[in-house]
Design an enzyme around this catalytic site. Sequence first.
Site, PDB file in Angstrom:
ATOM      1  CG  HIS A  24       0.816 -10.529  17.336  1.00 41.10           C
ATOM      2  ND1 HIS A  24      -0.445 -10.997  16.997  1.00 41.10           N
ATOM      3  CD2 HIS A  24       0.630  -9.212  17.627  1.00 41.10           C
ATOM      4  CE1 HIS A  24      -1.331 -10.011  17.090  1.00 41.10           C
ATOM      5  NE2 HIS A  24      -0.707  -8.918  17.491  1.00 41.10           N
ATOM      6  CG  ASN A  28       4.716   3.122  15.381  1.00 33.39           C
ATOM      7  OD1 ASN A  28       5.756   3.745  15.578  1.00 33.39           O
ATOM      8  ND2 ASN A  28       4.189   2.979  14.170  1.00 33.39           N
ATOM      9  CG  HIS A  83       0.217   6.261  15.365  1.00 37.58           C
ATOM     10  ND1 HIS A  83      -0.981   5.631  15.138  1.00 37.58           N
ATOM     11  CD2 HIS A  83       1.159   5.280  15.274  1.00 37.58           C
ATOM     12  CE1 HIS A  83      -0.776   4.341  14.915  1.00 37.58           C
ATOM     13  NE2 HIS A  83       0.512   4.102  15.002  1.00 37.58           N
ATOM     14  CD  GLU A 220      -7.569  -7.446  19.515  1.00 38.31           C
ATOM     15  OE1 GLU A 220      -7.973  -7.158  18.364  1.00 38.31           O
ATOM     16  OE2 GLU A 220      -6.680  -6.808  20.089  1.00 38.31           O
ATOM     17  CG  ASP A 302      -0.325  -7.290  20.963  1.00 33.21           C
ATOM     18  OD1 ASP A 302      -0.262  -7.046  19.753  1.00 33.21           O
ATOM     19  OD2 ASP A 302      -1.371  -7.125  21.633  1.00 33.21           O
TER      20      ASP A 302
HETATM   21  P1  5GP Z   1       1.830   0.409  14.131  1.00 30.26           P
HETATM   22  O1  5GP Z   1       0.937  -0.309  13.148  1.00 30.26           O
HETATM   23  O2  5GP Z   1       1.592   1.895  14.107  1.00 30.26           O
HETATM   24  O3  5GP Z   1       3.270   0.056  13.952  1.00 30.26           O
HETATM   25  O4  5GP Z   1       1.474  -0.120  15.588  1.00 30.26           O
HETATM   26  C1  5GP Z   1       0.396   0.361  16.358  1.00 30.26           C
HETATM   27  C2  5GP Z   1      -0.923  -0.114  15.782  1.00 30.26           C
HETATM   28  O5  5GP Z   1      -1.022  -1.538  15.863  1.00 30.26           O
HETATM   29  C3  5GP Z   1      -2.150   0.385  16.573  1.00 30.26           C
HETATM   30  O6  5GP Z   1      -2.558   1.651  16.151  1.00 30.26           O
HETATM   31  C4  5GP Z   1      -3.196  -0.686  16.242  1.00 30.26           C
HETATM   32  O7  5GP Z   1      -3.792  -0.437  14.986  1.00 30.26           O
HETATM   33  C5  5GP Z   1      -2.357  -1.937  16.119  1.00 30.26           C
HETATM   34  N1  5GP Z   1      -2.356  -2.708  17.379  1.00 30.26           N
HETATM   35  C6  5GP Z   1      -1.372  -2.788  18.293  1.00 30.26           C
HETATM   36  N2  5GP Z   1      -1.714  -3.619  19.299  1.00 30.26           N
HETATM   37  C7  5GP Z   1      -2.928  -4.078  18.992  1.00 30.26           C
HETATM   38  C8  5GP Z   1      -3.808  -5.004  19.640  1.00 30.26           C
HETATM   39  O8  5GP Z   1      -3.550  -5.568  20.707  1.00 30.26           O
HETATM   40  N3  5GP Z   1      -4.998  -5.227  19.018  1.00 30.26           N
HETATM   41  C9  5GP Z   1      -5.331  -4.652  17.827  1.00 30.26           C
HETATM   42  N4  5GP Z   1      -6.508  -4.955  17.300  1.00 30.26           N
HETATM   43  N5  5GP Z   1      -4.527  -3.784  17.207  1.00 30.26           N
HETATM   44  C10 5GP Z   1      -3.335  -3.504  17.777  1.00 30.26           C
END
Ligand code: 5GP
Length: 363
Positions: A24, A28, A83, A220, A302
């Site tokens: 997990h 980003n 982002h 969550e 995470d």
């Molecule tokens: P990316 O998908 O841009 O590589 O990573 C960042 C994105 O992952 C965030 O904009 C969000 O949508 C998702 N994200 C990251 N950490 C979490 C979390 O702890 N909970 C949830 N629901 N989404 C997360």
Amino acid sequence: MATASEGHVSEEKFCKLLPKVELHAHLNGSISKETMTKLLARKAHLPQDQQPDTQALQQWTDIVENGKAVSLDACFQMFKLIHQIVDDTEAVAMVTKDVVREFAEDGVCYLELRSTPRDVPQTGMTKRSYIETVLKAIQQCQDEGIDIIVRFILAIDRRNSLEAAEETIQLAEDYRAKSGGVVVGVDLSGDPKVGDARQLIPLLQKARTAGLRLALHIAEIPDQEAESLALLNIPTDRIGHGTFLHPEVGGSQGLVAATENHSIPLELCQTSNFVGKTVASFDEHHFKYWFDKGHPCVICTDDKGVFHTTLSKEYHLAMMTFDLSRKQLWQLSERSIDFIFADDDVKQTLRKHWTNERSKLQL
Ligand code: 5GP
């Protein structure tokens, strides 16, 4: 893959030497301080009003490095900021390579990275070029001899439209074939307060039928019983967080039963949940509830960048908080292999590696 050295080492060192599986990790959210510095330098030439909010980034870093909790909303503000900085394929390539290398350096032997494909018209980045850039960077890491097996999960952001979710699943199906199995599944993430994921269920079922595996953020936040039950009963292949499933925290016996009946592993991210304030303290983390039941638990990071952690630190944290032995940590990491989305050949390779490493850790 990282190799364990023999001898009596500290618990921290043991956790680093332990071969690990990370299931997990949001791309980003996993950007290290070092990579962030390089990304900001790429924006230094911009006029003041287009500069990223470095002050907000610095404030966040200061708070999290001091071990303070913030809030889930503040975490999502951080992703927005990140982002803005990772807005072209060059940045995506840099981030992917650095993140993969850093996980390998932390003793992670198998990594499933997940990310939300994004279009940025100003830089010409499309969802397809985003995915292709990540896949190419993963391949480059392999070509450079970085000793880690990496798979990729495409993420659906629940804040986006149904059409966007449909497009992501279509892309995952396409690239699963084109990538020779590097794309393995679909994630559902994004601000859990937004939208109702039940509308996505037919799409997620279709994805699963097409051979994609599902790693869905579920429960969550509190009070999402109906949505959580529906997602569990697809059934999802893994649960992200699952913080509020059990009755002691406002979940229900029905949610626990669905999780157990389908034997769905939980991806547990202690520091993330503490910083996001969905758990009040480490010893109240739901790891204990599920671990004590003998239910499949996978320790994960995470967002190792945003939450200033590593997978080794998360193992060490579980060890210290729940008084786990080295043998129990070993069992946790070895059992995680059962829950990866890659095929049986990869599982066999990993199991062999774990067998080779075990005696070196004197277990
Ligand atoms: P990316 O998908 O841009 O590589 O990573 C960042 C994105 O992952 C965030 O904009 C969000 O949508 C998702 N994200 C990251 N950490 C979490 C979390 O702890 N909970 C949830 N629901 N989404 C997360």
